[in-house]
Each structure stands twice: as structure tokens, then as C-alpha cells.
Scaffold this motif. Structure first.
Motif, PDB file in Angstrom:
ATOM      1  N   LEU A 125      47.862  17.557 -62.169  1.00  0.00           N
ATOM      2  CA  LEU A 125      47.396  16.500 -63.654  1.00  0.00           C
ATOM      3  C   LEU A 125      45.941  17.180 -63.162  1.00  0.00           C
ATOM      4  O   LEU A 125      45.217  17.469 -64.006  1.00  0.00           O
ATOM      5  CB  LEU A 125      47.157  15.256 -62.964  1.00  0.00           C
ATOM      6  CG  LEU A 125      48.802  14.346 -63.066  1.00  0.00           C
ATOM      7  CD1 LEU A 125      47.808  12.737 -62.192  1.00  0.00           C
ATOM      8  CD2 LEU A 125      48.791  14.131 -64.285  1.00  0.00           C
ATOM      9  N   GLU A 126      45.561  17.793 -62.177  1.00  0.00           N
ATOM     10  CA  GLU A 126      44.047  18.972 -62.718  1.00  0.00           C
ATOM     11  C   GLU A 126      44.039  19.287 -63.422  1.00  0.00           C
ATOM     12  O   GLU A 126      43.514  19.866 -64.300  1.00  0.00           O
ATOM     13  CB  GLU A 126      43.609  19.170 -61.095  1.00  0.00           C
ATOM     14  CG  GLU A 126      42.047  20.357 -61.026  1.00  0.00           C
ATOM     15  CD  GLU A 126      41.812  21.048 -60.141  1.00  0.00           C
ATOM     16  OE1 GLU A 126      41.605  21.040 -59.867  1.00  0.00           O
ATOM     17  OE2 GLU A 126      41.819  20.130 -59.038  1.00  0.00           O
ATOM     18  N   VAL A 127      45.385  20.454 -63.597  1.00  0.00           N
ATOM     19  CA  VAL A 127      45.439  21.357 -64.650  1.00  0.00           C
ATOM     20  C   VAL A 127      45.881  20.202 -65.791  1.00  0.00           C
ATOM     21  O   VAL A 127      45.106  21.567 -67.132  1.00  0.00           O
ATOM     22  CB  VAL A 127      46.776  22.332 -64.202  1.00  0.00           C
ATOM     23  CG1 VAL A 127      47.071  23.390 -65.173  1.00  0.00           C
ATOM     24  CG2 VAL A 127      46.249  23.268 -63.156  1.00  0.00           C
ATOM     25  N   GLY A 128      46.901  19.239 -66.182  1.00  0.00           N
ATOM     26  CA  GLY A 128      46.976  19.021 -67.360  1.00  0.00           C
ATOM     27  C   GLY A 128      45.597  18.348 -67.637  1.00  0.00           C
ATOM     28  O   GLY A 128      45.316  19.141 -68.662  1.00  0.00           O
ATOM     29  N   GLY A 129      44.080  17.884 -66.915  1.00  0.00           N
ATOM     30  CA  GLY A 129      43.236  17.922 -67.328  1.00  0.00           C
ATOM     31  C   GLY A 129      42.790  19.373 -67.921  1.00  0.00           C
ATOM     32  O   GLY A 129      41.818  18.633 -68.859  1.00  0.00           O
ATOM     33  N   GLU A 130      42.315  20.079 -67.327  1.00  0.00           N
ATOM     34  CA  GLU A 130      42.433  21.444 -67.969  1.00  0.00           C
ATOM     35  C   GLU A 130      42.531  21.906 -69.212  1.00  0.00           C
ATOM     36  O   GLU A 130      41.628  22.382 -69.950  1.00  0.00           O
ATOM     37  CB  GLU A 130      41.889  22.844 -66.964  1.00  0.00           C
ATOM     38  CG  GLU A 130      41.558  21.613 -65.833  1.00  0.00           C
ATOM     39  CD  GLU A 130      41.524  23.310 -64.560  1.00  0.00           C
ATOM     40  OE1 GLU A 130      42.435  24.310 -64.579  1.00  0.00           O
ATOM     41  OE2 GLU A 130      41.289  23.022 -63.587  1.00  0.00           O
TER      42      GLU A 130
ATOM     43  N   SER B 175      54.128  31.764 -68.818  1.00  0.00           N
ATOM     44  CA  SER B 175      55.785  30.916 -69.323  1.00  0.00           C
ATOM     45  C   SER B 175      55.514  31.461 -70.959  1.00  0.00           C
ATOM     46  O   SER B 175      53.506  31.393 -71.294  1.00  0.00           O
ATOM     47  CB  SER B 175      55.040  29.393 -68.766  1.00  0.00           C
ATOM     48  OG  SER B 175      56.314  28.870 -70.267  1.00  0.00           O
ATOM     49  N   THR B 176      56.183  30.889 -71.658  1.00  0.00           N
ATOM     50  CA  THR B 176      56.185  30.974 -72.611  1.00  0.00           C
ATOM     51  C   THR B 176      55.489  30.358 -73.490  1.00  0.00           C
ATOM     52  O   THR B 176      55.556  29.995 -74.959  1.00  0.00           O
ATOM     53  CB  THR B 176      57.286  31.679 -73.773  1.00  0.00           C
ATOM     54  OG1 THR B 176      58.579  30.919 -73.590  1.00  0.00           O
ATOM     55  CG2 THR B 176      58.017  33.640 -73.397  1.00  0.00           C
ATOM     56  N   LEU B 177      55.697  28.902 -73.072  1.00  0.00           N
ATOM     57  CA  LEU B 177      54.908  27.220 -73.671  1.00  0.00           C
ATOM     58  C   LEU B 177      54.128  27.523 -73.727  1.00  0.00           C
ATOM     59  O   LEU B 177      52.623  28.564 -72.483  1.00  0.00           O
ATOM     60  CB  LEU B 177      55.292  26.727 -72.255  1.00  0.00           C
ATOM     61  CG  LEU B 177      57.219  26.205 -72.046  1.00  0.00           C
ATOM     62  CD1 LEU B 177      57.572  25.508 -71.159  1.00  0.00           C
ATOM     63  CD2 LEU B 177      58.095  25.685 -73.418  1.00  0.00           C
ATOM     64  N   ASP B 178      52.693  27.143 -74.115  1.00  0.00           N
ATOM     65  CA  ASP B 178      52.168  26.419 -74.964  1.00  0.00           C
ATOM     66  C   ASP B 178      51.287  26.092 -73.144  1.00  0.00           C
ATOM     67  O   ASP B 178      52.400  24.889 -72.567  1.00  0.00           O
ATOM     68  CB  ASP B 178      51.414  25.420 -75.525  1.00  0.00           C
ATOM     69  CG  ASP B 178      52.007  23.921 -76.267  1.00  0.00           C
ATOM     70  OD1 ASP B 178      51.476  23.375 -75.654  1.00  0.00           O
ATOM     71  OD2 ASP B 178      53.162  24.133 -76.236  1.00  0.00           O
ATOM     72  N   PRO B 179      49.594  25.855 -72.702  1.00  0.00           N
ATOM     73  CA  PRO B 179      49.564  24.721 -71.350  1.00  0.00           C
ATOM     74  C   PRO B 179      49.818  24.084 -71.602  1.00  0.00           C
ATOM     75  O   PRO B 179      50.388  23.107 -70.159  1.00  0.00           O
ATOM     76  CB  PRO B 179      47.950  25.571 -71.143  1.00  0.00           C
ATOM     77  CG  PRO B 179      48.061  26.200 -72.139  1.00  0.00           C
ATOM     78  CD  PRO B 179      49.188  26.814 -73.452  1.00  0.00           C
ATOM     79  N   GLU B 180      49.693  23.236 -72.939  1.00  0.00           N
ATOM     80  CA  GLU B 180      50.070  21.601 -72.718  1.00  0.00           C
ATOM     81  C   GLU B 180      51.296  21.285 -71.840  1.00  0.00           C
ATOM     82  O   GLU B 180      51.706  20.361 -71.401  1.00  0.00           O
ATOM     83  CB  GLU B 180      49.466  20.878 -73.852  1.00  0.00           C
ATOM     84  CG  GLU B 180      48.405  21.008 -74.378  1.00  0.00           C
ATOM     85  CD  GLU B 180      47.502  22.657 -74.549  1.00  0.00           C
ATOM     86  OE1 GLU B 180      48.383  23.217 -75.181  1.00  0.00           O
ATOM     87  OE2 GLU B 180      46.585  22.133 -75.526  1.00  0.00           O
ATOM     88  N   THR B 181      52.253  21.819 -73.209  1.00  0.00           N
ATOM     89  CA  THR B 181      54.028  21.585 -72.926  1.00  0.00           C
ATOM     90  C   THR B 181      54.626  21.821 -71.240  1.00  0.00           C
ATOM     91  O   THR B 181      54.537  21.519 -70.984  1.00  0.00           O
ATOM     92  CB  THR B 181      54.578  22.656 -73.807  1.00  0.00           C
ATOM     93  OG1 THR B 181      54.030  21.509 -75.153  1.00  0.00           O
ATOM     94  CG2 THR B 181      56.160  22.114 -73.350  1.00  0.00           C
ATOM     95  N   LEU B 182      54.132  23.129 -70.767  1.00  0.00           N
ATOM     96  CA  LEU B 182      53.600  23.285 -70.045  1.00  0.00           C
ATOM     97  C   LEU B 182      53.708  22.716 -68.777  1.00  0.00           C
ATOM     98  O   LEU B 182      54.119  21.956 -67.614  1.00  0.00           O
ATOM     99  CB  LEU B 182      53.253  24.890 -69.480  1.00  0.00           C
ATOM    100  CG  LEU B 182      53.581  25.389 -67.830  1.00  0.00           C
ATOM    101  CD1 LEU B 182      54.946  25.522 -67.991  1.00  0.00           C
ATOM    102  CD2 LEU B 182      52.764  26.313 -66.975  1.00  0.00           C
ATOM    103  N   VAL B 183      52.405  22.104 -69.072  1.00  0.00           N
ATOM    104  CA  VAL B 183      52.263  21.326 -67.969  1.00  0.00           C
ATOM    105  C   VAL B 183      53.412  19.782 -67.990  1.00  0.00           C
ATOM    106  O   VAL B 183      53.494  19.469 -66.356  1.00  0.00           O
ATOM    107  CB  VAL B 183      50.415  21.142 -68.049  1.00  0.00           C
ATOM    108  CG1 VAL B 183      50.435  19.703 -66.682  1.00  0.00           C
ATOM    109  CG2 VAL B 183      49.490  22.336 -67.389  1.00  0.00           C
TER     110      VAL B 183
END
Length: 120
Positions: free
Chosen positions: A55-60, A26-34
Motif C-alpha cells: 500500500l505504501e508503494v501504491g500510494g507512491e 515488470s512490463t506492467l505499468d506501476p499502478e497495475t503491478l501494485v
């Protein structure tokens, strides 16, 4: 059929790899993607396990409860209160299941340590 660790949860492993691949692609930053993924889960009335994986990925990537509330608030006028209520319940179930798994892992580790202490 072998009993290797890879055979324990092949579907969950596949989903985890797909999530990681989408982060990379994705071209989105990880936070936005999650956050977008969470919004999509709400829209499709996803089950708790789907929330748990994301949510696990979101926490990471540094997301917190306030970020999650922000997404739910932002999409409520689009998806409706029933979807938000369902999502909230499924998120709570996902978090409760994660806590139970962590408690089980701790208990198993303690049991193994006690067994090892008894053998020495």
C-alpha cells in the motif's frame, strides 16, 4: 553484530528492495503491478505487514482507496467473501499500524526538539 541503520530491519529492507525490483522488471505499468500484487495478497491471505509494504508503494504510484475497492470487488467472485473479509481486516490493521508509527515518529521528533531547546 553492529547497530548500523541497515541492521535495524533487514527483512523489511529486503522486501522493499524486492518490491522495487519487481516494479523495474515488470512490463506492467506501476499502478497495475501494485493492483495485481494486492490481488495476490488477498489470494494467499497475507498478513497486515504485506499489505503495508504494498500500500505504501501504491500510494507512491498514485493509487487510492477507490482503486483498492475496485480490486477487491473484481476478485471477490474468485477468492470468496472470507478472503475479502480477511483482506479488508488486514488492510485496516496495516493502515492503523502506519498511522501509529507516524504518530510515534512525530512524538519522538518533538521530544528531541524539546531536549535540544533545553540544552541551548
Amino acid at each position: 553484530m553492529s547497530d548500523t541503520p541497515d541492521d535495524d530491519a533487514p527483512v523489511l529492507d529486503l522486501l522493499a528492495r524486492m518490491t522495487a525490483d519487481s516494479l523495474d522488471a515488470s512490463t506492467l505499468d506501476p499502478e497495475t503491478l501494485v493492483l495485481v500484487r494486492i490481488a495476490a495478497l488477498v489470494a494467499v491471505d497475507a498478513p497486515p505487514v504485506s499489505y503495508a509494504l504494498n500500500l505504501e508503494v501504491g500510494g507512491e504510484v498514485g493509487l487510492d482507496a477507490e482503486d483498492l475497492r475496485g480490486v477487491l470487488t473484481a476478485i471477490a467472485p474468485i477468492v470468496g467473501t472470507a478472503r475479502i473479509a480477511s483482506a479488508t481486516g488486514n488492510i485496516v490493521k496495516a493502515l492503523a499500524a502506519e498511522i501509529e508509527l507516524e504518530d510515534l515518529e512525530i512524538a519522538l521528533e518533538e521530544e528531541l526538539e524539546d531536549e535540544e531547546d533545553g540544552l541551548t
